[in-house]
Design a protein around this motif. Structure first.
Motif, PDB file in Angstrom:
ATOM      1  N   SER A  14       0.825  -1.249   0.102  1.00  0.00           N
ATOM      2  CA  SER A  14      -0.026  -0.130  -0.027  1.00  0.00           C
ATOM      3  C   SER A  14       0.788   1.362  -0.076  1.00  0.00           C
ATOM      4  N   ASP A  15       0.457   2.239  -0.716  1.00  0.00           N
ATOM      5  CA  ASP A  15       1.258   3.295  -0.612  1.00  0.00           C
ATOM      6  C   ASP A  15       1.061   4.162   0.481  1.00  0.00           C
ATOM      7  N   VAL A  16       0.228   4.102   1.476  1.00  0.00           N
ATOM      8  CA  VAL A  16      -0.195   4.715   2.430  1.00  0.00           C
ATOM      9  C   VAL A  16       0.880   4.507   3.948  1.00  0.00           C
ATOM     10  N   ALA A  17       1.652   3.336   3.493  1.00  0.00           N
ATOM     11  CA  ALA A  17       2.633   2.891   4.584  1.00  0.00           C
ATOM     12  C   ALA A  17       4.017   2.276   4.201  1.00  0.00           C
ATOM     13  N   GLU A  18       4.964   2.635   4.972  1.00  0.00           N
ATOM     14  CA  GLU A  18       6.377   1.964   4.351  1.00  0.00           C
ATOM     15  C   GLU A  18       6.273   0.426   4.534  1.00  0.00           C
ATOM     16  N   ILE A  19       5.839   0.015   5.439  1.00  0.00           N
ATOM     17  CA  ILE A  19       5.738  -1.181   5.899  1.00  0.00           C
ATOM     18  C   ILE A  19       4.400  -1.911   5.863  1.00  0.00           C
ATOM     19  N   VAL A  20       4.118  -3.044   5.007  1.00  0.00           N
ATOM     20  CA  VAL A  20       2.968  -3.639   5.169  1.00  0.00           C
ATOM     21  C   VAL A  20       2.994  -5.069   5.226  1.00  0.00           C
ATOM     22  N   GLN A  21       2.480  -5.790   6.320  1.00  0.00           N
ATOM     23  CA  GLN A  21       2.682  -7.074   6.652  1.00  0.00           C
ATOM     24  C   GLN A  21       1.318  -7.596   7.213  1.00  0.00           C
ATOM     25  N   VAL A  22       1.300  -9.037   6.856  1.00  0.00           N
ATOM     26  CA  VAL A  22       0.195  -9.961   7.435  1.00  0.00           C
ATOM     27  C   VAL A  22       0.513 -10.341   8.893  1.00  0.00           C
ATOM     28  N   HIS A  23      -0.331 -10.297   9.765  1.00  0.00           N
ATOM     29  CA  HIS A  23      -0.028 -10.554  11.074  1.00  0.00           C
ATOM     30  C   HIS A  23      -1.226 -11.577  11.652  1.00  0.00           C
ATOM     31  N   TYR A  48      -6.055 -13.441  11.356  1.00  0.00           N
ATOM     32  CA  TYR A  48      -5.061 -12.778  10.556  1.00  0.00           C
ATOM     33  C   TYR A  48      -5.766 -11.332  10.126  1.00  0.00           C
ATOM     34  N   HIS A  49      -4.751 -10.277  10.072  1.00  0.00           N
ATOM     35  CA  HIS A  49      -5.028  -9.009   9.500  1.00  0.00           C
ATOM     36  C   HIS A  49      -3.749  -8.451   8.723  1.00  0.00           C
ATOM     37  N   VAL A  50      -4.104  -7.411   8.185  1.00  0.00           N
ATOM     38  CA  VAL A  50      -3.017  -6.573   7.342  1.00  0.00           C
ATOM     39  C   VAL A  50      -2.588  -5.382   8.404  1.00  0.00           C
ATOM     40  N   MET A  51      -1.270  -5.401   8.911  1.00  0.00           N
ATOM     41  CA  MET A  51      -0.689  -4.310   9.399  1.00  0.00           C
ATOM     42  C   MET A  51      -0.068  -3.310   8.415  1.00  0.00           C
ATOM     43  N   LEU A  52      -0.714  -1.853   8.434  1.00  0.00           N
ATOM     44  CA  LEU A  52       0.115  -0.766   7.886  1.00  0.00           C
ATOM     45  C   LEU A  52       0.831  -0.071   8.806  1.00  0.00           C
TER      46      LEU A  52
END
Length: 160
Positions: A64-73, A105-109
């Motif tokens: 995503s362009d809104v965050a430097e790091i995008v991970q699934v947690h 499970y969820h996506v962390m921005l």
């Protein structure tokens, strides 16, 4: 002209057969996508959605362009202590809805580039890999919902 037409027709026929021999790309649908709004200077937030793949597939990445790091947690429980850990893959069994929500499970921005405000839309790019190793990207426009929307349990754990 006739000499040109024969090889051309054979080439077209071969291409048509080749196209029929290639399996159709797995299709993954996304529903109920949303991102939790943030307060000023908040560095991270979560993105949630339901994924349904037409064939056995795996979620292998999110951008995503809104965050430097995008991970699934994934939320975890260890000796009655709730935690969160990053996962590299989330299985998407054929035809079964897999929900990414605050308690699983969820996506962390993370390292947000700006505040994410209610009413905005956050673009997400999901990378899906099917059982044959073919990759597909799915573009998602996730609306931003209020901070009070279904708060995840890990935000409450030390607020007594």
């Amino acid at each position: 002209m006739r000499h040109f037409a024969q090889p051309f027709k054979r080439t077209l026929a071969a291409l048509a057969l080749l196209g029929l021999a290639l399996p159709a790309m797995a299709d993954t649908t996304v529903s109920d996508a949303w991102v939790r709004a943030t307060v000023p200077h908040q560095q991270s937030t979560g993105a949630f959605m339901t994924l349904t793949a037409s064939t056995d597939s795996t979620l292998v990445g999110v951008k995503s362009d809104v965050a430097e790091i995008v991970q699934v947690h994934q939320m975890t429980m260890d000796n009655d202590v709730m935690g969160m850990k990053q996962v590299q893959r989330v299985a998407l069994p054929a035809g079964k809805a897999v929900t990414l929500d605050p308690n699983g499970y969820h996506v962390m921005l993370m390292k947000l580039k700006q505040q994410v405000k209610e009413g905005e839309v956050v673009p997400l790019t999901l990378e899906i890999e099917d059982a044959r190793g073919q990759k597909q990207t799915v573009e998602v426009k996730a609306p931003v919902k209020a901070l009070t929307t279904e708060m995840p349990m890990h935000d409450h754990q030390h607020m007594h």
